[in-house]
Scaffold this motif. Sequence first.
Motif, PDB file in Angstrom:
ATOM      1  N   LEU A 113       0.810  -1.220   0.000  1.00 53.14           N
ATOM      2  CA  LEU A 113       0.000   0.000   0.000  1.00 53.14           C
ATOM      3  C   LEU A 113       0.843   1.271   0.000  1.00 53.14           C
ATOM      4  CD1 LEU A 113      -2.652  -1.127   2.654  1.00 53.14           C
ATOM      5  CD2 LEU A 113      -2.544  -1.648   0.209  1.00 53.14           C
ATOM      6  N   ILE A 114       2.026   1.192   0.624  1.00 51.54           N
ATOM      7  CA  ILE A 114       2.945   2.335   0.685  1.00 51.54           C
ATOM      8  C   ILE A 114       4.241   1.869   0.038  1.00 51.54           C
ATOM      9  CG2 ILE A 114       4.127   3.979   2.175  1.00 51.54           C
ATOM     10  CD1 ILE A 114       1.964   3.445   4.298  1.00 51.54           C
ATOM     11  N   LEU A 115       4.472   2.263  -1.192  1.00 51.99           N
ATOM     12  CA  LEU A 115       5.510   1.635  -2.004  1.00 51.99           C
ATOM     13  C   LEU A 115       6.922   2.086  -1.670  1.00 51.99           C
ATOM     14  CD1 LEU A 115       3.765   1.696  -5.498  1.00 51.99           C
ATOM     15  CD2 LEU A 115       3.741  -0.101  -3.758  1.00 51.99           C
ATOM     16  N   ARG A 116       7.114   3.314  -1.282  1.00 56.85           N
ATOM     17  CA  ARG A 116       8.465   3.836  -1.128  1.00 56.85           C
ATOM     18  C   ARG A 116       8.640   4.509   0.234  1.00 56.85           C
ATOM     19  NH1 ARG A 116       7.109   4.336  -6.452  1.00 56.85           N
ATOM     20  NH2 ARG A 116       6.020   6.308  -6.113  1.00 56.85           N
ATOM     21  N   ALA A 117       8.630   3.686   1.276  1.00 52.90           N
ATOM     22  CA  ALA A 117       8.857   4.207   2.619  1.00 52.90           C
ATOM     23  C   ALA A 117       9.058   3.049   3.576  1.00 52.90           C
ATOM     24  CB  ALA A 117       7.673   5.060   3.079  1.00 52.90           C
ATOM     25  N   ASP A 118       9.647   3.339   4.718  1.00 50.00           N
ATOM     26  CA  ASP A 118       9.744   2.367   5.802  1.00 50.00           C
ATOM     27  C   ASP A 118       8.374   2.286   6.456  1.00 50.00           C
ATOM     28  OD1 ASP A 118      10.310   0.815   7.973  1.00 50.00           O
ATOM     29  OD2 ASP A 118      11.732   2.211   8.898  1.00 50.00           O
ATOM     30  N   THR A 119       7.749   1.115   6.411  1.00 49.67           N
ATOM     31  CA  THR A 119       6.377   0.990   6.919  1.00 49.67           C
ATOM     32  C   THR A 119       6.317   0.547   8.382  1.00 49.67           C
ATOM     33  OG1 THR A 119       6.225  -1.282   6.109  1.00 49.67           O
ATOM     34  CG2 THR A 119       5.450   0.465   4.642  1.00 49.67           C
TER      35      THR A 119
END
Length: 254
Positions: free
Chosen positions: A67-73
């Motif tokens: 769902l959040i492609l480019r970040a530390d989740t």
Amino acid sequence: MGKANDDQDERSFFSEVPVRPAAKANPAPAEKPGYLGHRDRLRERFVSAGPDALPDYELLELLLFRLILRADTKPAAKALLARFGTLAEVLGAPVNLLQEVKGIGPAVALDLKVVAATAQRMAHGEVQGREVLSSWTQLLAYCRSAMAFEAREQFRILFLDKKNALIADEVQQTGTVDHTPVYPREVVKRALELSATAIILVHNHPSGDPTPSRADIEMTKEIIEAGKRLGIAVHDHIIIGRKGYASMKGLLLI
């Protein structure tokens, strides 16, 4: 300024737009963000050890990867669990409250609700058309996924045929945070329309405590009496809370 692209959401927002450096003869290869290696390792653990080996926050991280492609989740996963308590409560939370968590915007909040709806549909498939009295664990799991985290009371009726197989599942009334109006005549009328010979009543307590109230018990007894006259049995009345459930039959209240 031009209007922002409507398709842009937090799934792409988390990646900063890089400033292009001046061209070099031999540019150094760009380093991969550290979270990419973490994602690979977490996926490998999921595959090799199975989902039970992962705590809730890591399972939620895996979901947020999509769902959040480019970040530390990891921070978002831990923030969601800190706010709501459990993975089930995260998926059961309303969209507006999910969006109050840092890193969770409208698109991701909606995607989480799609996952929740999918899980609920799977749980429903476990009981649809089956003899529910012998599938009690699956029935309770379905009711919890459908109702445990609703902000308002819902009164649900499970309609059964003569073999106690589920033929219909309907929310008859939705009320306030602590009350739902229920009309015994309407309950019995709907059972007759569906040719049901038995029903199971279910409602939730948004407070979290599934203990039956005096009004719950009296209303249930009224429905039992109304059903008796027309050959419709009431097998149980289940009350669902965030932390558990109560069976009126199991408590010998009916």
